[in-house]
Motif scaffolding. Structure first.
Motif, mmCIF file in Angstrom:
data_model
loop_
_atom_site.group_PDB
_atom_site.id
_atom_site.type_symbol
_atom_site.label_atom_id
_atom_site.label_comp_id
_atom_site.label_asym_id
_atom_site.label_seq_id
_atom_site.Cartn_x
_atom_site.Cartn_y
_atom_site.Cartn_z
ATOM 1 N N SER A 216 0.837 -1.193 0.000
ATOM 2 C CA SER A 216 0.000 0.000 0.000
ATOM 3 C C SER A 216 0.872 1.244 0.000
ATOM 4 C CB SER A 216 -0.891 0.007 1.235
ATOM 5 O OG SER A 216 -0.091 0.195 2.386
ATOM 6 N N ARG A 217 0.212 2.396 -0.106
ATOM 7 C CA ARG A 217 0.920 3.667 -0.038
ATOM 8 C C ARG A 217 1.578 3.845 1.327
ATOM 9 N NH1 ARG A 217 1.311 8.065 -3.093
ATOM 10 N NH2 ARG A 217 1.659 10.093 -2.107
ATOM 11 N N GLU A 218 0.959 3.292 2.378
ATOM 12 C CA GLU A 218 1.547 3.411 3.712
ATOM 13 C C GLU A 218 2.915 2.752 3.781
ATOM 14 O OE1 GLU A 218 -2.895 3.718 4.410
ATOM 15 O OE2 GLU A 218 -1.550 2.565 3.123
ATOM 16 N N LYS A 219 3.072 1.645 3.068
ATOM 17 C CA LYS A 219 4.368 0.967 3.071
ATOM 18 C C LYS A 219 5.419 1.837 2.380
ATOM 19 C CE LYS A 219 7.734 -1.991 1.812
ATOM 20 N NZ LYS A 219 8.825 -1.693 0.865
ATOM 21 N N LEU A 220 5.050 2.436 1.267
ATOM 22 C CA LEU A 220 5.986 3.323 0.574
ATOM 23 C C LEU A 220 6.343 4.525 1.425
ATOM 24 C CD1 LEU A 220 4.804 3.400 -3.156
ATOM 25 C CD2 LEU A 220 6.897 2.391 -2.235
ATOM 26 N N GLN A 221 5.371 5.043 2.172
ATOM 27 C CA GLN A 221 5.654 6.180 3.040
ATOM 28 C C GLN A 221 6.651 5.795 4.131
ATOM 29 O OE1 GLN A 221 4.645 9.487 2.836
ATOM 30 N NE2 GLN A 221 3.984 8.833 0.801
ATOM 31 N N SER A 222 6.579 4.554 4.617
ATOM 32 C CA SER A 222 7.557 4.105 5.621
ATOM 33 C C SER A 222 8.953 4.033 5.009
ATOM 34 C CB SER A 222 7.149 2.740 6.202
ATOM 35 O OG SER A 222 7.380 1.680 5.286
ATOM 36 N N ASP A 223 9.039 3.632 3.735
ATOM 37 C CA ASP A 223 10.325 3.610 3.037
ATOM 38 C C ASP A 223 10.920 5.016 2.944
ATOM 39 O OD1 ASP A 223 9.960 0.879 2.561
ATOM 40 O OD2 ASP A 223 9.081 1.214 0.587
ATOM 41 N N ILE A 224 10.076 5.959 2.536
ATOM 42 C CA ILE A 224 10.533 7.346 2.386
ATOM 43 C C ILE A 224 11.006 7.891 3.723
ATOM 44 C CG2 ILE A 224 9.795 9.697 1.815
ATOM 45 C CD1 ILE A 224 7.705 8.306 -0.093
ATOM 46 N N ARG A 225 10.237 7.627 4.789
ATOM 47 C CA ARG A 225 10.608 8.118 6.120
ATOM 48 C C ARG A 225 11.981 7.611 6.527
ATOM 49 N NH1 ARG A 225 5.116 7.305 7.374
ATOM 50 N NH2 ARG A 225 5.530 5.222 8.207
ATOM 51 N N TYR A 226 12.237 6.327 6.282
ATOM 52 C CA TYR A 226 13.537 5.782 6.691
ATOM 53 C C TYR A 226 14.684 6.478 5.957
ATOM 54 C CZ TYR A 226 17.516 2.833 7.583
ATOM 55 O OH TYR A 226 18.760 2.414 7.962
ATOM 56 N N TRP A 227 14.627 6.496 4.640
ATOM 57 C CA TRP A 227 15.765 6.996 3.867
ATOM 58 C C TRP A 227 16.068 8.462 4.156
ATOM 59 C CZ3 TRP A 227 18.706 3.377 2.389
ATOM 60 C CH2 TRP A 227 18.199 2.168 1.931
ATOM 61 N N LEU A 228 15.027 9.278 4.253
ATOM 62 C CA LEU A 228 15.251 10.705 4.440
ATOM 63 C C LEU A 228 15.606 11.056 5.879
ATOM 64 C CD1 LEU A 228 12.513 12.222 2.103
ATOM 65 C CD2 LEU A 228 14.924 11.756 1.612
ATOM 66 N N ARG A 229 15.163 10.253 6.858
ATOM 67 C CA ARG A 229 15.501 10.522 8.251
ATOM 68 C C ARG A 229 16.830 9.878 8.639
ATOM 69 N NH1 ARG A 229 9.791 9.202 11.316
ATOM 70 N NH2 ARG A 229 8.532 10.839 10.355
ATOM 71 N N ALA A 230 16.947 8.585 8.356
ATOM 72 C CA ALA A 230 18.089 7.830 8.868
ATOM 73 C C ALA A 230 19.408 8.291 8.266
ATOM 74 C CB ALA A 230 17.890 6.336 8.607
ATOM 75 N N SER A 231 19.381 8.777 7.021
ATOM 76 C CA SER A 231 20.624 9.154 6.347
ATOM 77 C C SER A 231 21.133 10.516 6.780
ATOM 78 C CB SER A 231 20.421 9.139 4.828
ATOM 79 O OG SER A 231 19.564 10.202 4.429
ATOM 80 N N GLY A 232 20.358 11.226 7.571
ATOM 81 C CA GLY A 232 20.783 12.553 8.000
ATOM 82 C C GLY A 232 20.975 13.521 6.860
ATOM 83 N N GLY A 233 20.202 13.335 5.791
ATOM 84 C CA GLY A 233 20.291 14.236 4.640
ATOM 85 C C GLY A 233 21.186 13.733 3.523
ATOM 86 N N ASP A 234 21.881 12.611 3.722
ATOM 87 C CA ASP A 234 22.755 12.095 2.668
ATOM 88 C C ASP A 234 21.956 11.533 1.489
ATOM 89 O OD1 ASP A 234 25.002 12.893 3.947
ATOM 90 O OD2 ASP A 234 25.695 10.893 4.526
#
Length: 286
Positions: A176-194
């Motif tokens: 679902s879209r919720e799963k994709l949103q969890s993907d986006i949250r991880y990459w943009l938060r966890a990488s610290g902007g990288d």
């Protein structure tokens, strides 16, 4: 020995709400199971795989009550089998996202998108300056995750960590879209902007529709921002594309300004996007 994921990265963008990046996933989105012990999980997933072979269902399931100790002793070291099929671990909510099946449309879309990106940068002479990192595991204090595809420049700016790609692709077939949103949250938060760009590609299971989105941050804000949406659909024999071409900023992919006039923003136009969609629909039998 227990591995502390937080030791993998000094920068930690923790969710203030404490829900973690998988916190919005629920039984209404995908199957959710509780971890009790190794044998129980193996039996549960075996039944889930059998059910998945008989009906159109999620490729994924969510395992709850997975502590850092359980994850680092059972899932992280696994090289094959069920415990090696994890995609994401949320250390804040003690959840593991586990892939129980692989769909052909998902794999086709991922592979073709990589080819289209490579073809788009080749006329600039940049095809050998881009390093694909594929589905490598990336670690942060908030958890760990694998991408469907990911890329970073072969030569990184001075001081730039090698730990994170600059652009990531996440493909969703049954999700679902919720799963994709969890993907986006991880990459943009966890990488610290990288991670500068997250491209999501969602395949409709029931009709010939593919939606591609370009996500990132806006200026100095830490809020996830949708920069572009491209829709490819077919009605009868007519294919319609809206919002194209798909644009990925050169500087966000290669982490330096383009040298004009040869170098410029990367564009994937109607023809290539329709080619991708048609190959996906062919695998779907549409």
């Amino acid at each position: 020995m227990q591995i502390h994921l937080g030791d993998k990265m000094a920068m930690d963008n923790v969710d203030a709400a404490g829900r973690g990046f998988l916190g919005d996933l629920a039984p209404s989105v995908l199957p959710v199971y509780q971890y009790r012990d190794r044998e129980q999980l193996l039996n549960t997933i075996k039944q889930a795989v059998a059910a998945a072979s008989k009906a159109t269902t999620s490729e994924w399931c969510l395992i709850e009550r997975v502590s850092n100790l359980i994850f680092t002793s059972e899932f992280l070291p696994a090289k094959e089998g069920l415990f090696a099929s994890w995609c994401s671990y949320d250390a804040q909510s003690d959840r593991v996202l586990l892939r129980i099946t692989k769909s052909k449309p998902h794999e086709v879309a991922s592979g073709i998108f990589h080819t289209l990106l490579h073809d788009a940068i080749k006329p600039m002479g940049m095809d050998r300056s881009l390093c694909p990192t594929g589905g490598a595991t990336h670690y942060a204090a908030i958890g760990a995750k694998e991408a469907d595809q990911a890329w970073q420049p072969l030569r990184l700016p001075r001081g730039r960590s090698k730990d994170w790609p600059s652009v990531v692709l996440e493909v969703a077939f049954s999700e679902s879209r919720e799963k994709l949103q969890s993907d986006i949250r991880y990459w943009l938060r966890a990488s610290g902007g990288d991670v500068k760009v997250v491209i999501t590609l969602q395949i409709d299971q029931r009709s010939p529709n593919v939606t591609i989105e370009n996500w990132g941050t806006q200026g100095n804000e830490s809020v996830n921002h949708l920069h572009q949406t491209v829709q490819i659909s077919r009605k009868g024999s007519k294919i319609t594309t809206t919002g194209s071409p798909l644009v990925i900023e050169f500087e966000k992919l290669f982490l330096r300004p383009p040298v004009e006039p040869r170098e410029r923003n990367i564009q994937i136009d109607d023809g290539e996007l329709q080619f991708l969609a048609e190959r996906v629909w062919d695998r779907q039998g549409m």
